[in-house]
Design an enzyme around this catalytic site. Structure first.
Site, PDB file in Angstrom:
ATOM      1  N   LYS A 135       0.844  -1.200   0.000  1.00  0.00           N
ATOM      2  CA  LYS A 135       0.000   0.000   0.000  1.00  0.00           C
ATOM      3  C   LYS A 135       0.878   1.249   0.000  1.00  0.00           C
ATOM      4  O   LYS A 135       1.880   1.309   0.723  1.00  0.00           O
ATOM      5  CB  LYS A 135      -0.908  -0.018   1.229  1.00  0.00           C
ATOM      6  CG  LYS A 135      -1.936   1.123   1.264  1.00  0.00           C
ATOM      7  CD  LYS A 135      -2.873   0.992   2.466  1.00  0.00           C
ATOM      8  CE  LYS A 135      -3.918   2.093   2.488  1.00  0.00           C
ATOM      9  NZ  LYS A 135      -4.847   1.973   3.632  1.00  0.00           N
ATOM     10  N   SER A 169      -9.852   1.842   2.730  1.00  0.00           N
ATOM     11  CA  SER A 169      -8.978   2.592   1.861  1.00  0.00           C
ATOM     12  C   SER A 169      -7.916   1.753   1.140  1.00  0.00           C
ATOM     13  O   SER A 169      -7.325   2.217   0.180  1.00  0.00           O
ATOM     14  CB  SER A 169      -8.257   3.670   2.671  1.00  0.00           C
ATOM     15  OG  SER A 169      -7.389   3.083   3.628  1.00  0.00           O
ATOM     16  N   SER A 204     -10.119  -0.319   7.084  1.00  0.00           N
ATOM     17  CA  SER A 204      -9.516  -0.203   5.747  1.00  0.00           C
ATOM     18  C   SER A 204      -8.757  -1.424   5.270  1.00  0.00           C
ATOM     19  O   SER A 204      -8.288  -1.444   4.135  1.00  0.00           O
ATOM     20  CB  SER A 204      -8.585   1.015   5.700  1.00  0.00           C
ATOM     21  OG  SER A 204      -9.334   2.197   5.581  1.00  0.00           O
TER      22      SER A 204
END
Lengths: 103, 507
Positions: B80, B155, B179
């Site tokens: 990420k 997210s 998330s």
């Protein structure tokens, strides 16, 4: 429900934006005033909970007195750090003027 | 024979160890897969083919030299873009950091490199991890590989989509309010939010420091546990890092896969069962079937009430924005990232305001302003202070529930993946995605999402997630129960990802 808040005005949102250093546009002010009003209305529900005697939690897993051994460790190299800066002068971060000319 | 990109992480590592395939071949197979499908999925902000092949070659060289390889050496991973990577652009999905190349590695990055895991690139995300759909990325939305017209959750939506689309067997996400778990649920994979403090936050670009936690994604519970074991553990660079190694989650996953849950007390959280509406029926049906599966494995199913969970959403959307308004003050146009309006005519303060206006997206601005409001004098007690007290009550609800249960369960999200663009106009419609994941975030307790069924209520068959929550530092229980459930579900139905539509030339 606790009634601590009156409707959020456009001027109040402009003030919040100024505090938060956001140069928002007039169009944004209209949209944000409406959206922040809805969000604040929803989160105000926390006021329904009777919690006068309840201690606040700031961290889920509280730790106290976190120390490390007092030994020197290398820090980041100056040039590596400055490489990411938007503007550099004489091995320092260059910033725009802070005081006006007449001052 | 399955393509290399279809193997589990555990099988890939075993094949690299015994020499039946090289780490370079594995990395190249995944890079080819990314070339084939990522134009549609758009999981990656940046693919680092050169770095991946070099890391893989290093693993092969170590093997040739007779060195011992760790349990995930040679396995590719998607990172990420909120986790900093030395020498590799890191943006947190924001224009304000576009082009920023970090001068250091996050502890998570360091541990992954030391384990011989091969980082393929950086994945898309909601800007600064604020969102539940990855539509708040400043660059582009990511598409759910189950239905390209839908979101992959958020997210960490780039990381979930990459694993579900077989672009990587493993990925790293971060979870502040859900998330990791919600994107795992809506893409049909496994995602775990570790106990707060179990994984170092050093080098994670901060959103809400008392809530942020990095964690693993995988296609199986065992793969997820193997990655957890690599990244977890005490780190002196993070003063909130818990100073002990944590439980053996890999052993727990292997134990759970034996399918025996006799005597395990599983609590259904009444407040997270949609009694007041708002949950899709297909989600509730899959959850009900999951409860019966757990019962069939010998678990004792009870129902427990956690009344303050009803206030988790309100408390979270005060605490997280308050912390973000403080954390994001560092984006001041001076030390890194964007600078706008530095033309000699504007003061530092004006340049700062113009930079933040140009560099932040709408959701980030909203949250900064909500936080600024909640922390301002006159409102502090009623908003931020009260939210912190509610947080205490939520932790007490967990403590009371765990006095009579070993784990708690709920759906991971009230909804399956929704359409791109469907919820962007209404912030509250986006926030309710986190309804079930927020309590564990606020209490700092671990929770996993495991696929538990498909729902065609909104169109095509789409995955539903089962959330399993455990007490602080009992992450092993999440993995044990999750692995037992996974084994039983797969035995009855086959793996959920076996049903994902074909992307590119092959699945």
């Amino acid at each position: 429900m606790s009634d601590t808040r009156s409707a959020l005005t456009r001027d109040e949102v402009a003030h919040l934006a100024k505090l938060a250093r956001l140069a928002v546009t007039d169009d944004e002010l209209n949209v944000f005033a409406e959206q922040l009003e809805v969000i604040l209305g929803a989160v105000a529900r926390v006021g329904e909970v009777a919690a006068a005697d309840i201690p606040p939690t700031s961290h889920a897993v509280p730790l106290e007195n976190v120390f490390r051994p007092d030994v020197l460790v290398p820090s980041l190299l100056r040039d590596d750090v400055l490489a990411g800066a938007p503007s550099v002068e004489e091995d320092r971060f260059r910033v725009p003027q802070i005081l006006g000319e007449e001052e | 024979m399955a393509a290399l990109f279809e193997l589990t992480a555990a099988d890939t590592a075993a094949a690299v160890r015994d020499g039946s395939v090289s780490a370079v071949e594995v990395a190249q197979a995944h890079l080819d897969r990314i070339t084939e499908v990522d134009g549609d999925v758009k999981a990656f902000l940046q693919v680092d083919a050169v770095g991946a092949l070099a890391a893989a070659a290093a693993v092969d060289a170590r093997r040739s030299a007779g060195e011992h390889l760790g349990p995930l050496a040679g396995v590719p991973l998607a990172m990420k873009d909120v986790v900093v990577t030395k020498g590799l652009e890191t943006t947190a999905g924001s224009k304000i950091l576009q082009g920023w190349v970090p001068p250091y590695d996050a502890t998570v990055t360091t541990r992954i490199k030391q384990a011989g895991i091969v980082m393929l690139g950086k994945t898309n995300m909601d800007e600064f991890a604020m969102g539940s759909s990855t539509e708040n990325s400043a660059f582009f939305p990511t598409h759910n590989p189950w239905d390209l017209g839908r979101v992959p959750g958020g997210s960490s939506g780039g990381s979930s989509a990459a694993v579900a689309a077989f672009e990587a067997p493993l990925s790293i996400g971060t979870d502040t309010g859900g998330s990791i778990r919600q994107p795992a649920a809506v893409t049909g994979i496994v995602g775990h939010k570790p106990t707060y403090g179990a994984v170092s936050r050093y080098g994670l670009i901060a959103f809400s420091s008392s809530l942020d936690q990095a964690g693993p994604f995988g296609r199986t519970v065992l793969d997820t546990a193997l990655l957890h074991q690599v990244i977890a553990g005490h780190d002196p660079c993070d003063s909130t890092s818990i100073p002990n190694p944590g439980p053996d989650v890999v052993a727990a996953a292997r134990d759970g896969a034996l399918g025996e849950l006799a005597g395990v007390r599983v609590g259904i959280v009444t407040e997270l069962t949609g009694l007041n509406g708002g949950y899709q029926q297909g989600v509730l049906d899959s959850f009900a079937a999951a409860v019966e599966t757990l019962r069939g494995l010998g678990a004792d199913i009870v129902e427990v009430s956690c009344p303050n969970f009803d206030y988790a959403l309100a408390a979270y959307y005060l605490i997280a924005p308050s912390e973000c308004s403080s954390n994001l003050a560092r984006f001041d146009s001076v030390r890194y990232g964007l600078r706008v309006g530095d033309d000699g005519g504007h003061s530092l303060e004006e340049v700062m305001s113009l930079t933040r206006e140009a560099g932040f997206g709408a959701e980030v601005k909203r949250r900064i302003m909500i936080g600024t409001y909640a922390l301002s004098s006159g409102y502090y007690d009623a908003y931020y202070g009260q939210a912190q007290k509610v947080r205490t009550l939520i932790s007490r609800d967990f403590a009371a529930a765990f006095a009579t249960t070993d784990v708690l369960i709920s759906p991971t999200s009230p909804f399956v993946a929704f359409g791109i663009g469907e919820r962007v106009a209404d912030p509250m419609a986006m926030y309710v995605n986190d309804l079930c994941t927020l309590p564990a975030s606020l209490a700092g307790t671990p929770a996993i999402s495991v696929p538990c069924g498909l729902s065609d209520e909104t169109g095509p068959a789409l995955p539903v997630g089962l959330q399993i929550m455990a007490p602080t530092m009992a992450d092993d229980r999440c993995y044990r129960v999750g692995a037992a459930f996974e084994a039983a579900y797969n035995a009855a139905n086959g793996p959920i990802l076996g049903r994902i539509p074909t992307l590119g030339g092959a699945r």
